[in-house]
Write a protein that holds these residues in place. Structure first.
Motif, PDB file in Angstrom:
ATOM      1  N   ILE A 161       0.837  -1.208   0.000  1.00 41.29           N
ATOM      2  CA  ILE A 161       0.000   0.000   0.000  1.00 41.29           C
ATOM      3  C   ILE A 161       0.865   1.249   0.000  1.00 41.29           C
ATOM      4  CG2 ILE A 161      -1.644   1.340   1.387  1.00 41.29           C
ATOM      5  CD1 ILE A 161      -2.837  -1.434   2.240  1.00 41.29           C
ATOM      6  N   ALA A 162       1.923   1.260   0.797  1.00 39.66           N
ATOM      7  CA  ALA A 162       2.809   2.433   0.875  1.00 39.66           C
ATOM      8  C   ALA A 162       3.486   2.690  -0.464  1.00 39.66           C
ATOM      9  CB  ALA A 162       3.846   2.235   1.975  1.00 39.66           C
ATOM     10  N   VAL A 163       3.993   1.643  -1.099  1.00 37.33           N
ATOM     11  CA  VAL A 163       4.676   1.813  -2.388  1.00 37.33           C
ATOM     12  C   VAL A 163       3.676   2.240  -3.463  1.00 37.33           C
ATOM     13  CG1 VAL A 163       6.015   0.624  -4.175  1.00 37.33           C
ATOM     14  CG2 VAL A 163       6.537   0.223  -1.761  1.00 37.33           C
ATOM     15  N   LEU A 164       2.495   1.643  -3.462  1.00 40.13           N
ATOM     16  CA  LEU A 164       1.481   2.047  -4.443  1.00 40.13           C
ATOM     17  C   LEU A 164       1.015   3.487  -4.208  1.00 40.13           C
ATOM     18  CD1 LEU A 164      -0.660  -1.197  -4.846  1.00 40.13           C
ATOM     19  CD2 LEU A 164       0.957  -0.197  -6.485  1.00 40.13           C
ATOM     20  N   ALA A 165       1.009   3.938  -2.964  1.00 34.92           N
ATOM     21  CA  ALA A 165       0.648   5.335  -2.677  1.00 34.92           C
ATOM     22  C   ALA A 165       1.670   6.283  -3.292  1.00 34.92           C
ATOM     23  CB  ALA A 165       0.544   5.557  -1.173  1.00 34.92           C
ATOM     24  N   ILE A 166       2.927   5.918  -3.248  1.00 37.28           N
ATOM     25  CA  ILE A 166       3.959   6.745  -3.877  1.00 37.28           C
ATOM     26  C   ILE A 166       3.780   6.742  -5.389  1.00 37.28           C
ATOM     27  CG2 ILE A 166       6.448   6.981  -4.273  1.00 37.28           C
ATOM     28  CD1 ILE A 166       6.797   5.812  -1.389  1.00 37.28           C
ATOM     29  N   ALA A 167       3.487   5.581  -5.956  1.00 38.96           N
ATOM     30  CA  ALA A 167       3.228   5.504  -7.404  1.00 38.96           C
ATOM     31  C   ALA A 167       2.048   6.398  -7.782  1.00 38.96           C
ATOM     32  CB  ALA A 167       2.965   4.058  -7.830  1.00 38.96           C
ATOM     33  N   LEU A 168       1.026   6.409  -6.951  1.00 37.88           N
ATOM     34  CA  LEU A 168      -0.137   7.262  -7.201  1.00 37.88           C
ATOM     35  C   LEU A 168       0.243   8.741  -7.111  1.00 37.88           C
ATOM     36  CD1 LEU A 168      -3.160   7.579  -7.722  1.00 37.88           C
ATOM     37  CD2 LEU A 168      -3.516   7.403  -5.255  1.00 37.88           C
ATOM     38  N   ASP A 169       1.046   9.106  -6.127  1.00 39.78           N
ATOM     39  CA  ASP A 169       1.515  10.504  -6.014  1.00 39.78           C
ATOM     40  C   ASP A 169       2.210  10.933  -7.297  1.00 39.78           C
ATOM     41  OD1 ASP A 169       0.649  10.707  -3.396  1.00 39.78           O
ATOM     42  OD2 ASP A 169       2.643  10.456  -2.506  1.00 39.78           O
ATOM     43  N   VAL A 170       3.107  10.105  -7.774  1.00 41.57           N
ATOM     44  CA  VAL A 170       3.866  10.437  -8.979  1.00 41.57           C
ATOM     45  C   VAL A 170       2.926  10.534 -10.187  1.00 41.57           C
ATOM     46  CG1 VAL A 170       5.715   9.654 -10.518  1.00 41.57           C
ATOM     47  CG2 VAL A 170       5.985   9.444  -8.035  1.00 41.57           C
ATOM     48  N   ALA A 171       1.967   9.624 -10.277  1.00 38.59           N
ATOM     49  CA  ALA A 171       0.992   9.671 -11.375  1.00 38.59           C
ATOM     50  C   ALA A 171       0.146  10.939 -11.301  1.00 38.59           C
ATOM     51  CB  ALA A 171       0.105   8.430 -11.335  1.00 38.59           C
ATOM     52  N   LEU A 172      -0.165  11.390 -10.093  1.00 38.90           N
ATOM     53  CA  LEU A 172      -0.941  12.625  -9.937  1.00 38.90           C
ATOM     54  C   LEU A 172      -0.139  13.846 -10.378  1.00 38.90           C
ATOM     55  CD1 LEU A 172      -2.859  11.903  -6.626  1.00 38.90           C
ATOM     56  CD2 LEU A 172      -3.801  12.041  -8.936  1.00 38.90           C
ATOM     57  N   PHE A 173       1.173  13.838 -10.141  1.00 33.76           N
ATOM     58  CA  PHE A 173       2.000  14.925 -10.666  1.00 33.76           C
ATOM     59  C   PHE A 173       1.948  14.923 -12.192  1.00 33.76           C
ATOM     60  CE2 PHE A 173       4.261  15.227  -6.513  1.00 33.76           C
ATOM     61  CZ  PHE A 173       4.148  16.601  -6.351  1.00 33.76           C
ATOM     62  N   ALA A 174       2.050  13.752 -12.807  1.00 38.36           N
ATOM     63  CA  ALA A 174       1.961  13.665 -14.272  1.00 38.36           C
ATOM     64  C   ALA A 174       0.613  14.181 -14.756  1.00 38.36           C
ATOM     65  CB  ALA A 174       2.184  12.224 -14.740  1.00 38.36           C
ATOM     66  N   THR A 175      -0.441  13.873 -14.019  1.00 37.48           N
ATOM     67  CA  THR A 175      -1.779  14.347 -14.385  1.00 37.48           C
ATOM     68  C   THR A 175      -1.858  15.865 -14.304  1.00 37.48           C
ATOM     69  OG1 THR A 175      -2.738  12.271 -13.597  1.00 37.48           O
ATOM     70  CG2 THR A 175      -4.234  14.150 -13.845  1.00 37.48           C
ATOM     71  N   SER A 176      -1.293  16.440 -13.251  1.00 35.46           N
ATOM     72  CA  SER A 176      -1.334  17.905 -13.128  1.00 35.46           C
ATOM     73  C   SER A 176      -0.534  18.559 -14.253  1.00 35.46           C
ATOM     74  CB  SER A 176      -0.807  18.357 -11.757  1.00 35.46           C
ATOM     75  OG  SER A 176       0.584  18.182 -11.644  1.00 35.46           O
ATOM     76  N   GLN A 177       0.532  17.913 -14.675  1.00 36.41           N
ATOM     77  CA  GLN A 177       1.323  18.455 -15.779  1.00 36.41           C
ATOM     78  C   GLN A 177       0.566  18.348 -17.103  1.00 36.41           C
ATOM     79  OE1 GLN A 177       4.561  16.063 -14.496  1.00 36.41           O
ATOM     80  NE2 GLN A 177       5.013  17.524 -12.866  1.00 36.41           N
ATOM     81  N   LEU A 178      -0.164  17.271 -17.287  1.00 36.18           N
ATOM     82  CA  LEU A 178      -0.998  17.145 -18.484  1.00 36.18           C
ATOM     83  C   LEU A 178      -2.088  18.213 -18.502  1.00 36.18           C
ATOM     84  CD1 LEU A 178      -1.875  15.647 -21.049  1.00 36.18           C
ATOM     85  CD2 LEU A 178      -3.246  14.142 -19.576  1.00 36.18           C
ATOM     86  N   ILE A 179      -2.715  18.448 -17.373  1.00 36.24           N
ATOM     87  CA  ILE A 179      -3.757  19.481 -17.291  1.00 36.24           C
ATOM     88  C   ILE A 179      -3.161  20.847 -17.614  1.00 36.24           C
ATOM     89  CG2 ILE A 179      -5.315  20.701 -15.708  1.00 36.24           C
ATOM     90  CD1 ILE A 179      -5.703  17.925 -14.296  1.00 36.24           C
ATOM     91  N   ALA A 180      -1.975  21.119 -17.078  1.00 37.31           N
ATOM     92  CA  ALA A 180      -1.318  22.407 -17.360  1.00 37.31           C
ATOM     93  C   ALA A 180      -1.020  22.543 -18.852  1.00 37.31           C
ATOM     94  CB  ALA A 180      -0.034  22.531 -16.547  1.00 37.31           C
ATOM     95  N   ILE A 181      -0.521  21.491 -19.477  1.00 34.36           N
ATOM     96  CA  ILE A 181      -0.236  21.523 -20.919  1.00 34.36           C
ATOM     97  C   ILE A 181      -1.509  21.807 -21.702  1.00 34.36           C
ATOM     98  CG2 ILE A 181       0.435  20.105 -22.906  1.00 34.36           C
ATOM     99  CD1 ILE A 181       2.419  18.669 -20.938  1.00 34.36           C
ATOM    100  N   ARG A 182      -2.578  21.129 -21.348  1.00 36.93           N
ATOM    101  CA  ARG A 182      -3.851  21.342 -22.058  1.00 36.93           C
ATOM    102  C   ARG A 182      -4.372  22.761 -21.875  1.00 36.93           C
ATOM    103  NH1 ARG A 182      -7.272  15.704 -21.599  1.00 36.93           N
ATOM    104  NH2 ARG A 182      -5.881  14.560 -22.981  1.00 36.93           N
TER     105      ARG A 182
END
Length: 133
Positions: free
Chosen positions: A101-122
């Protein structure tokens, strides 16, 4: 209520991403022996990974200052997508449900940063370009 611009969102996303990477990288490198027991990965690999992530933080800040924002966002988003996938795969080596769960939470954090960057690009792409003389 004022809406945040794509440029502001992108800049904040990259700066927060850099801060997160610095903190996480230092933590992983410093706590590598303890983390290694929870995820069954070699200590030298965890130290190297933490160190690379901490150095990456500086690279992200350099990109914010020296590259066009769109290019920086695309580069960091691509690395974040790859990192999220690798971190999620690393969860397979975890020795307990809590570690998974802890490792997957970190993976989710990183994916959320990628999502925020995609939103900014759009948002940046949707902004009408003004003519320059």
């Amino acid at each position: 209520m004022r809406r945040i611009t794509g440029r502001a969102l992108g800049t904040w996303s990259l700066r927060l991403d850099a801060a997160y990477c610095l903190i996480l990288g230092i933590f992983v490198a410093a706590a590598a022996p303890q983390i290694a027991t929870a995820v069954a990965l070699p200590v030298p690999l965890l130290i190297a990974t933490g160190s690379i992530v901490a150095v990456w933080a500086g690279s992200v800040l350099w990109m914010v200052a020296h590259l066009r924002l769109r290019i920086a966002l695309h580069l960091v988003m691509g690395v974040n997508i790859l990192a999220a996938a690798l971190i999620a795969v690393a969860s397979l080596t975890a020795t307990s449900a809590l570690a998974i769960i802890a490792v997957l939470a970190i993976a989710l954090d990183v994916a959320l940063f990628a999502t925020s960057q995609l939103i900014a690009i759009r948002k940046i792409n949707a902004t009408p370009q003004t003519a320059t003389a």
